[in-house]
Write an enzyme that holds these catalytic residues in place. Structure first.
Site, PDB file in Angstrom:
ATOM      1  CD  GLU A 153     -21.128  28.188  -2.101  1.00  0.00           C
ATOM      2  OE1 GLU A 153     -20.181  27.378  -2.047  1.00  0.00           O
ATOM      3  OE2 GLU A 153     -21.037  29.306  -2.619  1.00  0.00           O
ATOM      4  CD  GLU A 318     -20.584  32.677   0.199  1.00  0.00           C
ATOM      5  OE1 GLU A 318     -19.655  32.427  -0.585  1.00  0.00           O
ATOM      6  OE2 GLU A 318     -20.986  31.866   1.051  1.00  0.00           O
TER       7      GLU A 318
END
Ligand code: GLA
Length: 688
Positions: A153, A318
């Site tokens: 991320e 995710e």
């Protein structure tokens, strides 16, 4: 394959995020067996485990992941391997504190969280390059590996960087861009408030200034610099991995975060883009109550739409499977029965061909003990595991949808310069945010889907000409090149719609001394003679358009048509009643509409109708606005997704014969979906 991605999944695939370092090795085999039994065929691992490979500076040990990868190979489990740079080891930050990111006031973020490093520290770049090289060299050939995730991320936690290394790199970036201080002083308007720089060393990344009196032009360049830094760090890792990865293995990273040109990152560094989807943020107990009316978890469709513009056939690295929560923030409810499937199908509907749930089992230690996975701490079978198993059956029943294109009725145009300007300009932000949200809501509730098109350096006219209508809500910053591009779009048959506040700045964010909408006036044939925010003390502004009354909320451009331009609507109230509110000019084979306010659900209802783009699937399905309706198409076949985000049963009518792909049943007429239910149909007689 399209030009935005060099990797695409060939079949619908299900994965999970797994942390072998969190569990006794004796649990690994049972975990892998249970995953495979559920339909999970890929695990993403290793993204926070630098220490497992380099526990002391320069001493590398590969045994831990060798053992795990070998077991995966034996079981037939595939692996996405994450590089570990999101969490540097304690020995590293202790010895080299210059690698740490800092607050705007220069206070260093210390060891213990994650993403507390800065991209521009030469030491961090060197040590990161070395660990990535060691891991890629050692594990790159392993048969279990199918892909690589860079970092974790990028730009999550914070997307702003204020370390000393960042100031040094900012100066280099600016010298490259402006060459001379005179040019920089001019671009940044430093004459205002005596900000003039006389030496490069006087320039820093933005620092705390009194009462938010920041220089907007400096900040705009700062955001460009942040993106550039992120891309360089990501590109450095991609280049190393590419030397060692097996042919066919992909490179990705999991987004999508702020202050980075994700489109360029995908194009320059990655093979495929993946996204982390957590729709339950919409129900967080710490959410902003002001956003309670914004379609809640259904709003994730807006983010997924954006991801699709980066990479049409993306993956979800995710996908939410349990309740949110760190020990310190983000507490929220567990997904209701059906919601886990709903959110995963929402991703698939918008273009995802890979769904990897976060995470296999909830961690028993650390900040994330409440960020729940499929299994709970007790490790017993539970309803979430059963639902994932059921989702897998559904996913495989729609395998034919893998790689299908989403069908959009129009394009929404965006670009990063304007995006970043909203971060430094509250006038811009207010109108842009309002319109962005309302366009999404109108598109959802009226079942009129759109694609996002980002204008980039290398954008081609054909990218936009695919769409009969392009709404560029508030192109505040415009240059000759973009104006020329849009003009060609119109001349060649497109309908361009711009909202208020268009064209009054150049690419440095300086206001131009010309009538608005600046360089776009040549396309719209309109002239803004006056403009104002709505006053909260007065009645809402509206306009008359034939017999219809439409809202003109938040900000008003009071327009005058130039020769050859028609007036479509006039203001109905306030001191500008009777003046033009919406104009239209025919140009070449197309037309340009200047809409003198922000967009709202209600005025878009009129606009979609006027433009003839409303409800493109109306002859196939009749669904209430509470249901999301999405169409994907491939090889002449059409697939219709119907998603129920409500806690109640919802009814709708199929107006064509369709095959419910989950079961194979042929259906037509009245149908229903239970609370949080989903259905995917193949339309059997589309041509009727
Ligand atoms: C992100 C991260 C994960 C995890 C979850 C929950 O999406 O990538 O590592 O931290 O958030 O917080």
């Amino acid at each position: 394959m399209n030009d935005k991605q060099s990797y695409q999944w060939k079949e619908m695939t299900m994965g999970v995020c797994y942390y072998p370092e969190h569990w006794e090795e004796s649990l690994w085999e049972e975990d892998l067996d249970r995953m495979l039994h559920t339909g999970i065929t890929v695990v993403r691992i290793a993204e926070f485990s630098w220490n497992k490979v380099e526990q002391e500076e320069g001493r590398f040990e590969f045994g831990f992941f060798d053992r795990f990868l070998d077991l995966c190979e034996e079981k037939g489990m595939k692996v996405i391997f994450g590089t570990p740079t999101a969490t540097p080891p304690a020995w590293l930050t202790e010895k080299y504190p210059e690698v740490l990111n800092a607050t705007k006031d220069g206070v260093l973020y210390r060891h213990g969280g994650r993403r507390h490093y800065n991209y521009n520290s030469p030491v961090y770049q060197e040590l990161s390059a070395r660990i990535v090289e060691k891991e890629a060299e050692h594990y790159g050939g392993h048969p279990a590996i199918v892909g690589w995730q860079i970092d974790n991320e990028l730009n999550c936690e914070t997307s702003e960087f204020y370390s000393e290394a960042d100031s040094a790199a900012f100066r280099v970036f600016l010298k490259g861009k402006y060459k001379t201080l005179d040019a920089l002083n001019n671009a940044w308007g430093t004459v205002f408030w005596n900000q003039t720089y006389t030496d490069w060393k006087e320039i820093y990344v933005p620092r705390t200034v009194l009462n938010m009196g920041i220089n907007p032009h400096q900040h705009l360049d700062y955001f460009r610099f942040l993106s550039d830094s992120t891309l360089r760090f990501c590109g450095m890792q991609a280049e190393i991995i590419r030397k060692y990865k097996k042919p066919g293995d992909f490179i990705t990273t999991n987004g999508m975060f702020w202050n980075v040109d994700n489109h360029k990152m995908e194009k320059d560094c990655l093979d495929v883009y993946t996204y982390d989807s957590y729709p339950s943020f919409a129900f967080g107990l710490d959410r902003d109550p002001k956003t309670a009316d914004d379609l809640n978890d259904r709003k994730w469709t807006m983010h997924l739409n954006e991801v699709r513009s980066i990479c049409p056939h993306f993956g979800i690295m995710e996908q939410q499977s349990g309740a949110n929560g760190w020990t310190t923030r983000m507490e929220g409810p567990a997904p209701r029965p059906g919601q886990l499937t709903l959110w995963a199908m929402q991703s698939v509907a918008q273009g995802a061909d890979y769904i990897s749930f976060f995470r296999w089992r909830t961690c028993t230690v650390g900040t994330e003990i409440y960020w729940h996975g499929i299994l709970d701490y007790d490790n017993r079978d539970n309803r979430k595991l059963a639902e994932v198993r059921d989702f897998y059956q559904k996913l495989k029943s729609i395998d034919a949808v893998c790689g299908a294109e989403n069908k959009a009725a129009f394009a929404v145009v965006k670009d990063y310069d304007n995006e970043w300007d909203t971060e430094v300009d509250m006038w811009h932000k207010r109108v842009a945010y309002r319109s962005g949200k309302e366009i999404f809501q109108a598109s959802e509730l009226l079942h009129t889907p759109y694609d996002l098109v980002y204008l980039q350096e290398d954008s081609e006219l054909s990218d936009l000409l695919k769409y009969p209508v392009a709404i560029y809500p508030h192109p505040v910053l415009v240059d000759e090149k973009r104006a020329g591009f849009l003009k060609k779009y119109v001349e060649q048959g497109g309908t361009l719609v711009i909202g208020c506040r268009s064209g009054y700045k150049d690419m440095n964010g300086r206001c131009v001394m010309m009538p608005q909408p600046g360089l776009l006036g040549d396309i719209t044939g309109s002239d803004v003679r006056d403009f104002t925010f709505e006053s909260p003390a007065e009645e809402p502004v509206w306009a008359k358009c034939g017999d219809e009354k439409i809202s003109m909320p938040l900000f008003n451009d009071i327009l005058e048509p130039l020769e050859g331009t028609e007036v479509l609507a006039v203001y109905g109230n306030n001191y500008y009643a009777g003046k033009a509110a919406v104009t239209e000019r025919k140009l070449g084979k197309g037309r340009a509409i200047h809409f003198g306010s922000t967009f709202s659900r209600e005025n878009l209802n009129w606009l979609f109708g006027y433009l003839g783009i409303k409800e493109p699937f109306a002859d196939v399905i009749d669904a209430p606005e509470t249901l999301e309706v999405v169409m994907r198409e491939k090889e002449g076949r059409s697939y219709l997704f119907v998603l129920n985000f409500q806690a109640d049963m919802e009814e709708f009518t199929l107006k064509r014969k369709m095959r419910l792909m989950y079961t194979g049943e042929e259906l037509e007429g009245m149908q229903s979906l239970s609370a949080y239910g989903t259905a995917v149909y193949e339309v059997l007689d589309l041509q009727r």
